[in-house]
Design a protein around this motif. Structure first.
Motif: not given
Length: 336
Positions: A46-47, A69-72, A179-182, A187-188
């Motif tokens: 899952a990415t 990507d805002p879509q999982l 850290r921002d990517s965390v 939500d994903d």
């Protein structure tokens, strides 16, 4: 059984990459021949890394994938592990032609159209359990997937494994980006956990380094947003060398209800990578190198201290899977 799964998978740490080329997933499609004694380990994915192109190859061949990507998205990859494999290692092709007899390669892959199709394809077995691995800082997609395949193979688990591949920059200079990517990925990860809960899965969560921050933030937001029922199917959590501020962890833990059990921390005061993270953040230590474990008193947490374990990687950040003594310790813990 849950404790066995936790301890067998605690060695799923990812080495911080040094100099030299980074690993990539090599796809060599085709059926195995009778002379091919390679083992095949399936890793579900899952990415929320941005995927370029269409089809399964576009998903499984992602290299650094730092773009968000805002879509999982969901997939599956079948990893071939060579007969010459040495436990605890990943046999990368490097600059040589990839050879299934000597190297990790991908045999095949599948890209799912939605979460329902993804969940339907994961074997249920007798318990319905899955192991969800959340990688840490400076890890590209190939490193996360191959490492999880290696661990699942070495410990001969029959439990399906899922890699939550969040958009780390895959760059040692990308600490702030990661850290921002965390924050971006919370939500994903929640979406994935909610789906697993609805599907009746018992989920064991393993998180390494900065991945521990992602897991704790996600469990906290689920709890305070009224989704605590989805935490009940979590069969255990293991944070491996967690790169989390101790004060922040205590705040996170106190807002998570129900608190997953068993809950395990693998720590070391000789973890040089976490020492650098502490320097960057201006704190004396991180949770994975906690100096005063009594601060966690009152929480249902088991601490496994590897500070005195010799061997392993020079940074002491991957002792759990690179030091033979640590591996023996984890194997001894399994049956209890």
């Amino acid at each position: 059984m849950t404790r066995v799964i936790l301890t067998l998978f605690l060695s799923a740490s990812i080495v911080l990459a040094g100099c030299g080329p980074r690993g990539v997933i090599t796809v060599l499609p085709g059926a195995k021949t009778g002379a091919d004694t390679s083992a095949v380990q399936t890793v579900f994915i899952a990415t929320d890394r941005r995927v370029e192109g269409a089809g399964p190859a576009a998903l499984i061949e992602q290299r650094f994938g730092e773009a968000r990507d805002p879509q999982l998205r969901y997939g599956r990859i079948d990893i071939s592990i060579p007969p010459t494999h040495v436990p605890g290692q990943i046999e990368w092709p490097g600059n040589r032609p990839p050879d299934p007899a000597q190297h990790f390669v991908a045999r095949s892959g599948t890209r799912y159209t939605n979460q329902t199709a993804f969940l339907n394809d994961i074997p249920r077995g007798t318990s319905g359990s899955v192991v969800l691995f959340v990688h840490g800082f400076n890890v590209n997609n190939a490193e996360a997937i191959y490492r999880l395949a290696q661990i699942a193979h070495d410990y001969e688990t029959e439990t399906p494994v899922i890699s939550f591949s969040w958009p780390s920059a895959g760059d040692a200079r990308g600490y702030v980006y990661d850290r921002d990517s965390v924050i971006f990925a919370r939500d994903d990860l929640e979406t994935l956990l909610l789906g697993l809960a609805r599907d009746g899965r018992r989920t064991v969560i393993l998180a390494h380094s900065m991945g521990g921050q992602l897991v704790m933030e996600t469990l906290r937001q689920m709890s305070i947003s009224g989704k605590g029922d989805a935490l009940r199917p979590i069969a255990g959590v293991a944070l491996i060398s967690p790169d989390i501020d101790e004060d922040v962890f205590l705040r996170q833990a106190n807002r998570i209800s129900p608190f997953p059990e068993p809950f395990m921390l693998m720590v070391s005061t000789r973890d040089k990578a976490l020492g650098l993270a502490a320097l960057i953040t201006g704190k004396p230590s991180r949770l994975g190198s906690i100096q005063d474990p009594s601060r966690l008193a009152g929480l249902p947490i088991e601490i496994i201290d590897l500070s005195d374990i010799e061997g392993g990687d020079r940074a002491g950040h991957s002792t759990a899977f690179t030091a033979p003594a640590a591996i023996r310790l984890l194997q001894e813990l399994g049956p209890t």
